[in-house]
Write a protein that holds these residues in place. Sequence first.
Motif: not given
Lengths: 697, 697
Positions: A44, A64, A66, A194, A197, A199, A287, B4, B8, B11-12, B15
């Motif tokens: 990220l 993604r 922010r 952050l 993000y 997991s 992370q 990952r 990921r 998640g993206a 979001l």
Amino acid sequence: MLPRGRPRALGAAALLLLLFLIGFFLFGGDLDYGRPQPRGAAALDGDLPAGYGGHNSSDCDPPRPRPRPPKCELLQVAIVCAGHNSSRDIITLVKSMLFYRKNPLHLHLVTDAVARNILETLFHTWMVPAVWVSFYNADEPQPQVSWIPNKHYSGLYGLMKLVLPGVLPPDLVRVIVLDTDVTFASNIAELWALFAYFSDKQVIGLVENQSDWYFGNLWRNHRPWPALGRGFNTGVILLRLDRLRQAGWEQMWKMTATRELLTLPATSLADQDIFNAVIKEHPWLVQPLPCVWNVQLSDHTLAERCYSEASDLKVIHWNSPKKLRVKNKHVESFRNLYLTFLEYDGNLLRRELFGCPCPLPPGAEQLQRALAQLDEEDACFEFRQQQLTVHRVHITFLPHKPPPSQPHDVTLVAQLSMDRLQMLEALCRHWPGPMSLALYLTDAEAQQFLRFVETSAVLSARQDVAYHVVYREGPFYPINQLRNVALAQALTPYVFLSDIDFLPAYSLYNYLRASIEQLELDGGRKAALVVPAFETLHYRFSFPTSKAELLALLDAGSLHTFRYHEWPRGHAPTDYARWREAQEPYRVQWAADYEPYVVVPRDCPRYDSRFVGFGWNKVAHIMELDAQEYELLVLPEAFIIHLPHAPSLDISRFRSSPTYRDCLQALKDEFHQDLSRSYGAAALKYLTALQQPRGPI
Amino acid sequence: MLPRGRPRALGAAALLLLLFLIGFFLFGGDLDYGRPQPRGAAALDGDLPAGYGGHNSSDCDPPRPRPRPPKCELLQVAIVCAGHNSSRDIITLVKSMLFYRKNPLHLHLVTDAVARNILETLFHTWMVPAVWVSFYNADEPQPQVSWIPNKHYSGLYGLMKLVLPGVLPPDLVRVIVLDTDVTFASNIAELWALFAYFSDKQVIGLVENQSDWYFGNLWRNHRPWPALGRGFNTGVILLRLDRLRQAGWEQMWKMTATRELLTLPATSLADQDIFNAVIKEHPWLVQPLPCVWNVQLSDHTLAERCYSEASDLKVIHWNSPKKLRVKNKHVESFRNLYLTFLEYDGNLLRRELFGCPCPLPPGAEQLQRALAQLDEEDACFEFRQQQLTVHRVHITFLPHKPPPSQPHDVTLVAQLSMDRLQMLEALCRHWPGPMSLALYLTDAEAQQFLRFVETSAVLSARQDVAYHVVYREGPFYPINQLRNVALAQALTPYVFLSDIDFLPAYSLYNYLRASIEQLELDGGRKAALVVPAFETLHYRFSFPTSKAELLALLDAGSLHTFRYHEWPRGHAPTDYARWREAQEPYRVQWAADYEPYVVVPRDCPRYDSRFVGFGWNKVAHIMELDAQEYELLVLPEAFIIHLPHAPSLDISRFRSSPTYRDCLQALKDEFHQDLSRSYGAAALKYLTALQQPRGPI
């Protein structure tokens, strides 16, 4: 009116498409440091979908967005801090954090007793809205880490970050952990965001280490602790405390550390070695964070790869033992950012957060009410405002060793601003005992003062001089507030209340201690010992080594009794004629305007802080001593000599401004009213004295 | 290694969905000020998809991602600035802009002669990397706006923003136009990025006015100019210059203004009234900007609606004639932000932009090379570094009226730092003529100095005293650089090179002018007129009004010849015995260590700037005068008297540090080598003098 519907929708669609395309190109790129990286490291970037390196992702992920910093959410920050020097460092860090923050903050400070003493006073007097501070005793969890041999300059406290899940409150879920040597260049809420993000398994957010240390090839026989690839730096950490506790963090790191210490002699980089070893073993814990959140300026840093591509630096980390003297071709620019906050006027950070309802810090509400009650049209408004001002106070700004407890010991108490720094060396030569000095400085001047002491052999040799910085605010010199700060920090049973322009007789410190013993002041005798004051008008003069020498200089006209020409009333009651002949201490009576320099017990009355700027500040204190029936005893062998200086700005204003003089008169009247309230009829004599007409000062 | 990929992507996606939903809710809301708004006003918010008001959009637009500030793109900024006070204001604005910027900037300054003189010197000495400055003469386009009657406090220059498309270079396409009374709280590139939202027709980006002014109901008979709804504020403008020129902007605004002035007597808010009238007529010209880019702190501002909901303030605008004294419940917080930059050390803004290749400003490269050549291990390194330092210089910091040109006029030239401010009033009383004073200050001290002058009746009455601020940098007082700044700014044919601790005889100014005339110095006679120097050791003393009185005080021992006790060599060649009796000017010969105070033509040699801190700074100058064969003529009725003060930090260091003394010796040697190179054999006598042994200073 604008026909806007369509172009706007089209524009939005086009932008969205563009964004996808940008994402496609950028996330396809791999800007790592040319070494194999742990998968997902810095996946990220928290701010931009591009440009600072460390991406590692499949080609077709969309960028993604922010996560938004949460408006008004309380952010939690933990810092370990011990000793005088770290207490100064942490303030620069905190200033940089507060400058950019828009959120309420809760600081969790794990400190030793020294740092706690300093920082409690500092935050209490700083009164920054929407900042809460909690302290945790670092000595308690020490045994949990003290068994680990550590070669890092941060010492035992460097290891303390390992035990935070146990030290911090059990209901604290998330926390940002910072080293004292980081500086913010952006809003900490972006860092906090952050956490989103993480997991479900991740518990620690870290930035990759920006050197080759953990590759173990920096020099021959360099054997670092195990780490995932380049490893991670622990100057900035996001911790999910709840999950760490659940996962049995304590057992985890202790087991790893114990095992590694079977083959490695000690940690080289304190907690960081252990964090890395644990992560190597359990890589799903971490992370990775974008490199800009911990730009590491160590000696052989690779950070340039990060900051030259990013559009924005977020946090810089002075992780070289050389700190600001580190060699780096861009260090000048980083140093400027650091100096910005080092020298920043911390008072300006007393800014409220718009739109976040936050209770004011303790005392601030009362203060605001009192300030609001002042009449801005009152000619003495500025005086009254200055009296109410709560100055930020940094006690024991420099390393200080309290003197060993002795029953008759005496601390010299005084206050000064920048223009009297050059007195300090001479004062140290004349007074070998403990001193407690209040310095009235701006944040920038405090740094000049620090350099001044560091470059002076005389001053840096002394550990029994406590310097307390009171930060400047307002137009008048708050002389009595300064005296009270210095007085409150004196640690011996007695104090010598002096002024910075005086040099004591070389023998005074010993003589005072002997006199206190002889006069049995510790038996409860309530006395103020008067030290007669003299003055010279010459810049350079040779200081008399005895009373006899002093008297000879007096007779020759090279010395005078203090303010003999301008204001003899101030010291007349000392009775200099009698002092010439005296062999024994003698008692004198209070008289109007008497303002001798005295030695008193540490628990003597405080100075009246309404007197700011020039005039009446000592007179009122002596009056109060007399009202409390302190005997005034003049010491026959004691003396101090005043050195010449230009008139202060305040005395010049007093002389040139009728308003200034009127306001001082008003303050005197109010002081007397208070005295009458406290001491009743006994205070009548002071009123009579006050009402006597007299010439100009 | 981390598994990952899947989490990921998920998640993206989540979001992105969330973002859509947020957008749905937020863009559905309408947070306007409760009044009908021009459609599209503040339709963007440049930073957040939510929360600070002014949205007006259909329910199902997706949120538009904010445009990215362009890395390394050159941003163009135009500011109109005239006079001494605006020149100070603009610096605070520029400091705030530079603090947050990450892009190269080109400043286009439309100025009068006063502002240009000040700002050219300032930017030349500031040497900020990646900042270009162009000046445009405001007097030329003046006739284009001077026909417009204007009641606004900004005067004629307030209207100048209307003519920018004609004044700025024809190839300049886009520019951000700023008032001098705005302060940045964010990166200007974010503002620049809003150009991306302009439709093809839009040419002007503006923030809505944050008061009810243009509704015309603030008081009875209040008749504002026409505006669209609440109207727009012109403190911050985005201009598409190319399109304005194409659209015939000049004709457009002139036609509108002419028409409105048929029924309205004058503009009340200068250019803003005309901009608003044009926009009312051609609403498609304007792109409304988010309110946070111009938070207006006027007297009855409605800005709170903006800033309490936004998570971030971008630009604040002090658009009340009361400026920082405006009444507003949050003004204290805004003031703190303003004071941050007012007092910010501008030297710290000399930061390079990482990752943007930019040529260094003129002189900076040379300077960097010279600094790089210094040997850090050299004991005199700090001296050499200080000599090379280019100090930021702000000439005529306060309003100043140059004296009318007179052939024998003489300017008193001196330099000082904060600790000598209290000398200024007395100096003004003793010297009724022009003065050019260099002040060595930090940015914060410069503000204290400003307040000091403003509150002094004596100082604020004087317009013939020019104060030049030289900003502090480095450990030594750069005494000769300061003298050279003050000397370069003297505007009379002659200068009296004095020092701040001296008070001249009351008659000196007139006497010097008469002497210059009598001695016919303007006929090309190369002479330095010596003003004999005396000293008193008393803080308070009554200044002699004549030579006879002076001699009486001298005989009584209340006065001495200058440094008679410490360093008589410095002034011995003046021959005080002869002076007592002299009726006419008499010539004296140079001798080693002679350092009299002299009157010389303005084009005299400059001081040698290698001498910093204490020692030899004047001696070297007099030596050079002698080498250039200036006659040294002592004036029989002239005198100055030195007042006592504590020894400076530099003299204390000189006395206590052998290194300091060694370095001074090295500088002297180098100075002599240079003298030999310039004057050949004639300089031999100085070498001989230099090599003579002598006692300690």
